[in-house]
Write a protein that holds these residues in place. Structure first.
Motif, mmCIF file in Angstrom:
data_model
loop_
_atom_site.group_PDB
_atom_site.id
_atom_site.type_symbol
_atom_site.label_atom_id
_atom_site.label_comp_id
_atom_site.label_asym_id
_atom_site.label_seq_id
_atom_site.Cartn_x
_atom_site.Cartn_y
_atom_site.Cartn_z
ATOM 1 N N TRP A 104 0.852 -1.201 0.000
ATOM 2 C CA TRP A 104 0.000 0.000 0.000
ATOM 3 C C TRP A 104 0.884 1.247 0.000
ATOM 4 N N TRP A 105 0.671 2.112 -0.980
ATOM 5 C CA TRP A 105 1.410 3.375 -1.013
ATOM 6 C C TRP A 105 0.609 4.452 -0.294
ATOM 7 N N GLN A 106 1.336 5.368 0.315
ATOM 8 C CA GLN A 106 0.659 6.443 1.040
ATOM 9 C C GLN A 106 -0.010 7.421 0.074
ATOM 10 N N LEU A 107 -1.053 8.076 0.572
ATOM 11 C CA LEU A 107 -1.742 9.104 -0.217
ATOM 12 C C LEU A 107 -0.912 10.379 -0.276
ATOM 13 N N PRO A 108 -1.061 11.163 -1.338
ATOM 14 C CA PRO A 108 -0.422 12.483 -1.362
ATOM 15 C C PRO A 108 -0.946 13.338 -0.207
ATOM 16 N N ALA A 109 -0.107 14.219 0.301
ATOM 17 C CA ALA A 109 -0.493 15.033 1.454
ATOM 18 C C ALA A 109 -1.465 16.154 1.094
ATOM 19 N N GLU A 110 -1.648 16.429 -0.202
ATOM 20 C CA GLU A 110 -2.518 17.529 -0.616
ATOM 21 C C GLU A 110 -3.385 17.099 -1.790
ATOM 22 N N ALA A 111 -4.673 17.427 -1.718
ATOM 23 C CA ALA A 111 -5.616 17.150 -2.802
ATOM 24 C C ALA A 111 -6.118 18.474 -3.364
ATOM 25 N N LYS A 112 -6.303 18.530 -4.695
ATOM 26 C CA LYS A 112 -6.689 19.783 -5.342
ATOM 27 C C LYS A 112 -7.801 19.536 -6.359
ATOM 28 N N SER A 113 -8.539 20.606 -6.658
ATOM 29 C CA SER A 113 -9.494 20.587 -7.769
ATOM 30 C C SER A 113 -9.974 22.006 -8.050
ATOM 31 N N ASN A 114 -10.512 22.215 -9.251
ATOM 32 C CA ASN A 114 -11.121 23.487 -9.659
ATOM 33 C C ASN A 114 -12.580 23.233 -10.008
ATOM 34 N N ASN A 115 -13.422 24.236 -9.768
ATOM 35 C CA ASN A 115 -14.819 24.073 -10.149
ATOM 36 C C ASN A 115 -15.536 25.422 -10.122
ATOM 37 N N THR A 116 -16.775 25.402 -10.599
ATOM 38 C CA THR A 116 -17.617 26.591 -10.620
ATOM 39 C C THR A 116 -18.714 26.455 -9.571
ATOM 40 N N GLY A 117 -19.410 27.552 -9.322
ATOM 41 C CA GLY A 117 -20.503 27.545 -8.362
ATOM 42 C C GLY A 117 -21.401 28.745 -8.576
ATOM 43 N N PHE A 118 -22.399 28.856 -7.724
ATOM 44 C CA PHE A 118 -23.322 29.989 -7.776
ATOM 45 C C PHE A 118 -23.835 30.253 -6.382
ATOM 46 N N GLY A 119 -24.462 31.416 -6.190
ATOM 47 C CA GLY A 119 -24.947 31.737 -4.857
ATOM 48 C C GLY A 119 -25.725 33.027 -4.813
ATOM 49 N N ALA A 120 -25.871 33.569 -3.609
ATOM 50 C CA ALA A 120 -26.662 34.780 -3.398
ATOM 51 C C ALA A 120 -26.090 35.549 -2.222
ATOM 52 N N PHE A 121 -26.461 36.838 -2.138
ATOM 53 C CA PHE A 121 -26.010 37.669 -1.026
ATOM 54 C C PHE A 121 -27.089 38.687 -0.677
ATOM 55 N N ALA A 122 -27.051 39.152 0.570
ATOM 56 C CA ALA A 122 -27.971 40.191 1.042
ATOM 57 C C ALA A 122 -27.299 40.911 2.192
ATOM 58 N N GLY A 123 -27.536 42.234 2.287
ATOM 59 C CA GLY A 123 -26.878 42.968 3.354
ATOM 60 C C GLY A 123 -27.438 44.358 3.546
ATOM 61 N N TYR A 124 -26.759 45.103 4.391
ATOM 62 C CA TYR A 124 -27.150 46.486 4.690
ATOM 63 C C TYR A 124 -25.905 47.351 4.770
ATOM 64 N N ASN A 125 -25.958 48.530 4.132
ATOM 65 C CA ASN A 125 -24.873 49.512 4.176
ATOM 66 C C ASN A 125 -25.295 50.749 4.961
ATOM 67 N N GLY A 126 -24.374 51.258 5.775
ATOM 68 C CA GLY A 126 -24.505 52.579 6.361
ATOM 69 C C GLY A 126 -23.436 53.473 5.752
ATOM 70 N N GLN A 127 -23.764 54.725 5.456
ATOM 71 C CA GLN A 127 -22.812 55.600 4.774
ATOM 72 C C GLN A 127 -22.645 56.907 5.537
ATOM 73 N N TRP A 128 -21.382 57.308 5.735
ATOM 74 C CA TRP A 128 -21.021 58.568 6.358
ATOM 75 C C TRP A 128 -20.055 59.276 5.430
ATOM 76 N N ASP A 129 -20.560 60.307 4.728
ATOM 77 C CA ASP A 129 -19.801 60.963 3.661
ATOM 78 C C ASP A 129 -19.376 59.902 2.645
ATOM 79 N N ASP A 130 -18.076 59.655 2.495
ATOM 80 C CA ASP A 130 -17.603 58.675 1.519
ATOM 81 C C ASP A 130 -17.304 57.318 2.144
#
Length: 254
Positions: free
Chosen positions: A82-108
């Protein structure tokens, strides 16, 4: 000489009279610059939006994490290698999502809080193959071992700080969140073991982490704005994962 002096005096009188009758010109008062000022976009208020993501994940794998499964294999003759596993696993991918929030503004200066959710398809994979040879250099057994770490969802609550510059709002953020992680492990061998062996195992759990990044919102018209953002996420659990994501979003400020 007296005629010349008389003509000069007459011309001076006419010029003075004309100047007295002329209205004040704006240029004499600096009026051409009056009223010119940089317009300021209001970012005050609630907002919502959606986003698309692209990123990569790196997961720290224990090289011996499948040793419990490997121990269930009873060799029919030759010893399995049995050979050992690599210490690091990698992958790339896409996704989607949503956001919601509130801003307060003082001058700039703009300060706010935001809830952000992303659904990913990240599945970082680590795999190894082992072989055993006899004295004649023939392969007498082959083994395979793998581990797949998946992060399917991550939601975070962020604090944001930005600076309004015309219709642009560059900002930085930091927050904490929770995600959903799955770990799928598998081993196999040829020739097969004499006794039935445990060839796979799977575990799913909630994991915690934090996120930080930079972005810019650009107001288009009314309350409609677009977003470009970079985010770093670290998921801290028995298997630690680092996620780097770039995203584009479209939102509306009420």
């Amino acid at each position: 000489m007296r005629r010349f002096m008389l003509v000069a005096a007459m011309l001076g009188s006419v010029s003075a009279a004309q100047a007295a009758d002329m209205p004040d010109l704006p240029i004499l008062r600096g009026g051409f610059t009056d009223g010119l000022s940089a317009s300021r976009t209001s970012w005050q208020g609630y907002y919502v939006g959606g986003q698309v993501d692209y990123g990569n994940i790196k997961s720290n794998i224990s090289p011996v994490m499948n040793s419990d499964l490997q121990a269930t294999f009873k060799t029919p003759g030759p010893t399995y290698s049995w050979w050992q596993l690599p210490a690091e696993a990698k992958s790339n991918n896409t996704g989607f999502g949503a956001f919601a929030g509130y801003n307060g503004q003082w001058d700039d200066v703009v300060l706010g809080i935001e809830a952000n959710y992303s659904h990913f398809g990240f599945k970082s994979t680590a795999a190894s193959t082992g072989r055993t040879w006899d004295n004649a250099n023939n392969i007498i057994s082959t083994t395979a071992s793998s581990a797949i770490v998946g992060i399917s969802d991550f939601g975070s609550l962020r604090a944001r700080a930005g600076y309004a510059w015309g219709c642009f709002l560059p900002y930085a953020f930091f927050g904490g969140g929770v995600g959903y992680q799955t770990v799928d492990r598998a081993v196999s061998a040829s020739p097969p073991p004499v006794l039935p062996a445990t060839t796979s195992a799977s575990q799913s759990k909630l994991v915690y982490g934090y996120s930080a990044g930079l972005g810019v919102d650009v107001m288009l018209m009314g309350g409609l704005f677009v977003r470009a953002e970079y985010e770093f996420q670290r998921v801290t659990s028995s298997i630690e994962s680092n996620i780097n994501t770039i995203r584009a979003g479209l939102g509306y400020k009420f």
